[in-house]
Design a protein around this motif. Structure first.
Motif, PDB file in Angstrom:
ATOM      1  N   ASN A 186      -6.742  10.743   7.393  1.00  0.00           N
ATOM      2  CA  ASN A 186      -6.653   9.296   7.209  1.00  0.00           C
ATOM      3  C   ASN A 186      -5.545   8.966   6.203  1.00  0.00           C
ATOM      4  OD1 ASN A 186      -7.756   9.607   4.551  1.00  0.00           O
ATOM      5  ND2 ASN A 186      -9.826   9.582   5.421  1.00  0.00           N
ATOM      6  N   ALA A 196      -5.535   7.788   3.112  1.00  0.00           N
ATOM      7  CA  ALA A 196      -5.704   8.316   1.756  1.00  0.00           C
ATOM      8  C   ALA A 196      -5.356   9.797   1.704  1.00  0.00           C
ATOM      9  CB  ALA A 196      -7.143   8.077   1.282  1.00  0.00           C
ATOM     10  N   ASN A 203      -2.601   7.506  -5.552  1.00  0.00           N
ATOM     11  CA  ASN A 203      -2.637   6.042  -5.663  1.00  0.00           C
ATOM     12  C   ASN A 203      -1.261   5.452  -5.953  1.00  0.00           C
ATOM     13  OD1 ASN A 203      -5.335   6.187  -5.117  1.00  0.00           O
ATOM     14  ND2 ASN A 203      -6.009   5.887  -7.244  1.00  0.00           N
ATOM     15  N   GLN A 219      -2.395  -5.017   2.360  1.00  0.00           N
ATOM     16  CA  GLN A 219      -3.183  -5.071   1.132  1.00  0.00           C
ATOM     17  C   GLN A 219      -4.566  -4.490   1.353  1.00  0.00           C
ATOM     18  OE1 GLN A 219      -1.868  -6.255  -1.812  1.00  0.00           O
ATOM     19  NE2 GLN A 219      -3.728  -5.561  -2.853  1.00  0.00           N
ATOM     20  N   ASP A 220      -5.182  -4.771   2.504  1.00  0.00           N
ATOM     21  CA  ASP A 220      -6.511  -4.238   2.795  1.00  0.00           C
ATOM     22  C   ASP A 220      -6.476  -2.717   2.931  1.00  0.00           C
ATOM     23  OD1 ASP A 220      -7.657  -6.734   2.719  1.00  0.00           O
ATOM     24  OD2 ASP A 220      -7.592  -7.041   4.901  1.00  0.00           O
ATOM     25  N   GLU A 221      -5.451  -2.217   3.603  1.00  0.00           N
ATOM     26  CA  GLU A 221      -5.331  -0.764   3.748  1.00  0.00           C
ATOM     27  C   GLU A 221      -5.155  -0.109   2.386  1.00  0.00           C
ATOM     28  OE1 GLU A 221      -3.274   0.101   8.065  1.00  0.00           O
ATOM     29  OE2 GLU A 221      -2.037  -0.891   6.530  1.00  0.00           O
ATOM     30  N   TYR A 222      -4.394  -0.767   1.532  1.00  0.00           N
ATOM     31  CA  TYR A 222      -4.183  -0.242   0.189  1.00  0.00           C
ATOM     32  C   TYR A 222      -5.494  -0.194  -0.599  1.00  0.00           C
ATOM     33  CZ  TYR A 222      -2.820  -0.196  -4.724  1.00  0.00           C
ATOM     34  OH  TYR A 222      -2.722   0.104  -6.060  1.00  0.00           O
ATOM     35  N   LYS A 223      -6.253  -1.284  -0.579  1.00  0.00           N
ATOM     36  CA  LYS A 223      -7.515  -1.352  -1.332  1.00  0.00           C
ATOM     37  C   LYS A 223      -8.513  -0.320  -0.822  1.00  0.00           C
ATOM     38  CE  LYS A 223      -7.262  -6.238  -2.706  1.00  0.00           C
ATOM     39  NZ  LYS A 223      -7.881  -7.579  -2.571  1.00  0.00           N
ATOM     40  N   ASN A 224      -8.611  -0.199   0.482  1.00  0.00           N
ATOM     41  CA  ASN A 224      -9.559   0.758   1.044  1.00  0.00           C
ATOM     42  C   ASN A 224      -9.176   2.201   0.708  1.00  0.00           C
ATOM     43  OD1 ASN A 224     -11.074  -1.280   2.224  1.00  0.00           O
ATOM     44  ND2 ASN A 224      -9.965  -1.182   4.182  1.00  0.00           N
ATOM     45  N   SER A 225      -7.882   2.475   0.661  1.00  0.00           N
ATOM     46  CA  SER A 225      -7.425   3.850   0.450  1.00  0.00           C
ATOM     47  C   SER A 225      -7.513   4.282  -1.005  1.00  0.00           C
ATOM     48  CB  SER A 225      -5.991   4.007   0.957  1.00  0.00           C
ATOM     49  OG  SER A 225      -5.925   3.785   2.344  1.00  0.00           O
ATOM     50  N   THR A 230      -9.670   3.459  -3.110  1.00  0.00           N
ATOM     51  CA  THR A 230     -11.072   3.663  -3.494  1.00  0.00           C
ATOM     52  C   THR A 230     -11.704   4.841  -2.750  1.00  0.00           C
ATOM     53  OG1 THR A 230     -11.770   2.048  -1.827  1.00  0.00           O
ATOM     54  CG2 THR A 230     -11.410   1.237  -4.062  1.00  0.00           C
ATOM     55  N   ALA A 231     -10.953   5.453  -1.833  1.00  0.00           N
ATOM     56  CA  ALA A 231     -11.491   6.583  -1.068  1.00  0.00           C
ATOM     57  C   ALA A 231     -11.672   7.792  -1.995  1.00  0.00           C
ATOM     58  CB  ALA A 231     -10.562   6.933   0.084  1.00  0.00           C
TER      59      ALA A 231
END
Length: 896
Positions: free
Chosen positions: A197, A199, A228, A242-248, A250-251
């Motif tokens: 994925n 991350a 990060n 931005q959503d992909e960044y936030k989700n990744s 925090t993985a």
């Protein structure tokens, strides 16, 4: 502007021009100086990435990998686009716009050098990293930097951007012996690069900067910071949302070390294949990405390993428990970390896990496993059956309490046993039935005060109906000291389908299939018997089973061979002598044939004459031979008389998947013109008159022989193109020997194999003095297999450990799996074979009564008459006398 200012500006311009000219001259001088020593960029087009040697089974199950560098090259098209963006964000976001060198990056590196006085970063582009990784060292020197710049400019002129990027993706070192991102994906995540994925891609992209510093296994916190940062760079460059960044960001960090997962446990096979690959390709075998495809079948290999390990453990269990492997200082039990470290250093052998006893109860042990778990070993899980080992022939009394043998600190072995949900359900059902029966019994003896059909007290009805779950149990075990070997061949061409050279490769790398030359005992007799059939004898020929003494200088001063138990049967047919393994008959047979004739004939099976003893003891299997040599000989009985050569490497592919080696084994071809039979003129048949009827023994009537035949599978076009296997014996001799060896299973020392319920299996047991060696070599036309059990030190196995008790069960376990689902197959009956009724005591043809025997049409025995042997009849010439109890067929164990 004033005149003074104008002059100053012109001076500065001239100085700048002079500086530029000087710089250009300096650069040109450096270029001219360094140019002759620069490698050819064109070589990058044909670069061979160091890729390890990989060994596969015939059904492409990985069984071994050899080489210092783990690498799995991939093309740019196979690389995920988002992962490429992660790499560029981390290392060189201007890769597709610069010409190999980033002036901005070099200036940044120069400023860091001036500020710190040392090289902090090289301002390297991906192209410069490719130049360094392929051609240069990593030393931080100015001369190396200039070489790197010059090479980068050349690389950009010769190769496309995608070609450069592909080299980078496959070459870069990423820690843990991984070179290239595909190999690293398997090391850190156990997956292909395209299965990760976002991350994980960012984590991988952070490795090149410093594989040790940003390693997610060794340093997960710093790796997380680097990951990060790369994700933020991808966001800033517009590669991700931005959503992909936030989700990744925090993985969690999911990387862990994944050793190369082997699909099949076959280390002895892998080591043999490795040696052959090195013989073929030299040291390049370890680096050039060869894929070796062996002849081994994964199903059969797994069955062979399990059969050998189970057989050795069963043998070991018959001779007692030798106690704990070692005894640790009890103070270590207080240091759990040190205890675990110590257990990790002890290898798992044959699936048996090491564990440390932490507490001893009278009827149980508490032990700690290497994964820190503490489990209970109840009395019934191996403790109740313990009888201490005294010698190979003696055991002590059963333990009454665990503390008679164990103390805290003992290192023991455990076997994990998985109890399936179905078995748990059966246990629960049996327990419930027992409780109901107990309740019913109590009810019958007491006054009824409640519903007799209610659930017994203490058994919750919902709990009773709960779906059972599988569970694991741990049983006390021990690693066998005895060793063994098993090898199985395809009789038609010698392809090795399964090979196990010992109990566990981690215990001993010594391959007993190919390296352990041991006496085969009576399992060598079929080669003497087949020589006799080829030289005038028949399966009905009579040889005297009686004592014999030799005084020969090439043996001992006096040699008195014996049968097991010291019994003798007198005149005995060859068929019966073989399945009852009569030593005296074999010796007299060899004596009649002559050593030279027998040795020459044995050479036709592939045995080396120099390895065979030049005395009569070879009739009892005194020559030291390996299991591989024995199974090659038995393959000739399985295929109708042809000699094949065992082979392991079927095909070798290069890194591009092209075939660079293809085996061309000797292959049986029954419909081809006769080949390989020119072994000199047909020998004169031996005059049997003097040895055929020394006397006549009583015998009982036997069942007629079953001579059902099914055609063997026809050869494919590929097989027909192979070189033809020569004959080791005639088709007629092979057919008769096949029927005689089947009688070893039906009537003789191999009767345990009847449990397989097949009519197409045959073979011969073998046991040597001591007994020290236990053998069973046998076959179906589908497979020829040899199994051996013994000690490496050649010490005795113990009383009653014969070929039929130690080796045969291993052979049966393996062949049961190997032949499962395959139809019975019998050798086709050749022309020139006839069936006759004979008197079992004389071997002569009879008109009524008697038994059936098969013969070559040109070697049919004469017809008996009353005048031949009047004393052997009680009721007339065709009525055998079966009143003598000594005539009853017995199943003696073998001395040899």
């Amino acid at each position: 502007m004033t005149e003074k200012a104008r002059n100053r500006l012109l001076s500065l311009l001239w100085l700048a021009l002079a500086g530029a000219a000087a710089g250009a001259m300096a650069f040109s001088s450096i270029y001219l100086y360094l140019k002759p020593g620069l490698p050819s960029v064109e070589s990058l087009r044909d670069i061979r990435l160091q890729t390890p040697l990989r060994i596969y089974s015939r059904d492409m199950k990985l069984i071994g990998e050899f080489g210092e560098k783990r690498r799995s090259p991939i093309t740019i098209e196979q690389t995920p686009d988002m992962f490429i963006k992660a790499i560029l964000a981390a290392e060189d976001d201007g890769f597709y716009s610069h010409s190999g060198v980033s002036i901005k990056g070099l200036m940044r590196a120069a400023r860091q050098l001036v500020a710190s006085g040392s090289i902090q970063s090289g301002g390297s582009t991906l192209t410069m990293q490719v130049a360094r990784n392929f051609f240069l060292s990593r030393e931080q020197r100015f001369i190396r930097k200039f070489n790197e710049i010059l090479l980068s400019l050349q690389i950009e002129q010769e190769l496309s951007k995608d070609e450069i990027l592909a080299l980078y993706i496959n070459k870069i070192f990423l820690g843990n012996r991984a070179y290239g991102f595909q190999a690293a994906a398997h090391v850190y995540y156990g997956k292909d690069i395209n299965e990760l994925n976002l991350a994980q891609w960012a984590m991988m992209a952070g490795l090149p900067k410093a594989p040790s510093t940003y390693n997610p296994i060794a340093n997960p916190s710093r790796a997380l910071v680097r990951r990060n940062w790369i994700l933020k760079r991808m966001l800033d460059l517009g590669h991700i949302s931005q959503d992909e960044y936030k989700n990744s960001i925090t993985a969690p960090v999911t990387a862990r070390y994944h050793g190369r997962d082997l699909d099949l446990s076959a280390p002895y096979v892998a080591e043999m294949a490795r040696k052959e690959a090195v013989d073929l390709f030299g040291d390049a075998a370890y680096t050039d990405g060869y894929q070796v495809i062996t002849t081994v079948d994964s199903k059969l290999q797994d069955a062979a390993r399990k059969a050998l390990q189970h057989g050795l453990e069963t043998y070991d269990g018959r001779h007692g428990y030798r106690g704990p492997e070692q005894r640790l200082d009890i103070e270590l039990l207080a240091d759990n970390d040190q205890l675990v470290d110590l257990l990790q250093e002890i290898p798992v052998l044959g699936g048996l896990q090491p564990a440390v006893v932490t507490a001893v109860n009278p009827q149980s042990l508490r032990v700690q496993l290497r994964d820190r778990r503490v489990v209970e070993i109840p009395w019934e899980n191996g403790l109740s059956s313990i009888r201490p080992y005294i010698s190979e022939n003696a055991r002590g009394a059963r333990l009454k309490s665990a503390d008679e043998m164990f103390v805290p600190g003992d290192v023991v072995r455990l076997r994990r046993v998985l109890i399936s949900a179905e078995e748990v359900a059966e246990e629960q059902k049996a327990a419930r039935e027992a409780e109901l029966a107990s309740a019913a019994e109590q009810l019958a003896n007491t006054e009824v005060t409640e519903d007799p059909f209610s659930t017994p007290e203490g058994l919750d009805e919902e709990e009773a109906l709960e779906q059972p779950q599988a569970r694991e149990e741990w049983h006390l075990a021990q690693v066998p000291e005895a060793q063994g070997a098993l090898v199985s061949l395809e009789p038609e061409d010698g392809a090795i389908r399964a090979l196990v050279g010992g109990y566990d490769f981690r215990q001993s790398h010594f391959n007993r299939v190919t390296q352990a030359a041991r006496q085969p005992g009576s399992s060598f007799k079929p080669f003497i018997y087949s020589a006799a059939l080829e030289n005038g004898y028949t399966a009905a020929s009579i040889i005297n089973d009686a004592p014999i003494i030799f005084e020969q200088t090439n043996l001992e001063d006096v040699w008195r061979p014996e049968n097991d138990g010291g019994t003798f049967l007198g005149p005995t047919r060859l068929r019966k002598a073989l399945y009852m393994s009569r030593n005296m008959v074999s010796i007299r047979l060899l004596q009649s044939l002559g050593l030279d004739r027998a040795l020459t004939f044995a050479e036709g099976f592939g045995f080396e004459r120099a390895k065979l003893a030049r005395n009569l003891s070879i009739a009892l299997g005194s020559s030291a031979l390996t299991p591989l040599e024995m199974v090659r000989g038995y393959a000739a009985f399985a295929n109708g008389g042809f000699r094949v050569e065992p082979y392991l490497l079927d095909q070798v592919l290069d890194v591009h998947g092209d075939t660079v080696y293809q085996a061309l084994p000797l292959t049986v071809c029954r419909d081809c013109p006769a080949m390989g039979e020119d072994r000199g003129p047909e020998p004169e048949p031996i005059d049997l008159q003097s040895v055929q009827h020394e006397a006549v023994a009583n015998a009982h009537e036997e069942e007629p022989l079953e001579l059902r035949t099914l055609p063997v599978a026809p050869l494919s076009a590929d097989e027909q193109a192979r070189p033809r296997a020569p004959r080791a014996m005639s088709a007629e001799t092979a057919f008769i020997m096949d029927s005689m060896l089947k009688d070893v299973v039906k009537r003789g020392t191999g009767r345990k194999a009847l449990a397989m319920g097949r009519g197409d299996i045959a073979g011969k047991t073998g046991t040597t003095n001591g007994p020290r060696d236990s053998w069973f070599s046998g076959y179906s036309p589908h497979l020829a297999t040899s199994a051996w059990v013994g000690f490496d030190a050649n010490t005795p196995l113990g009383r009653n450990e014969y070929g039929g008790t130690a080796a045969l069960p291993i052979w049966i376990d393996f062949m049961t799996v190997a032949l499962d689902g395959l139809p019975e197959r019998h050798l086709p009956q050749p022309d020139g074979i006839v069936t006759m009724r004979i008197n079992p005591r004389t071997g002569l043809r009879t008109s009524r009564g008697g038994i059936f025997e098969i013969f070559r049409a040109d070697r049919v025995p004469g017809r008996e008459t009353y005048s031949n042997y009047p004393s052997i009849y009680s009721d007339g010439p065709d009525t055998p006398d079966t009143s003598n109890e000594q005539a009853k067929e017995s199943l003696p164990e073998e001395l040899f």
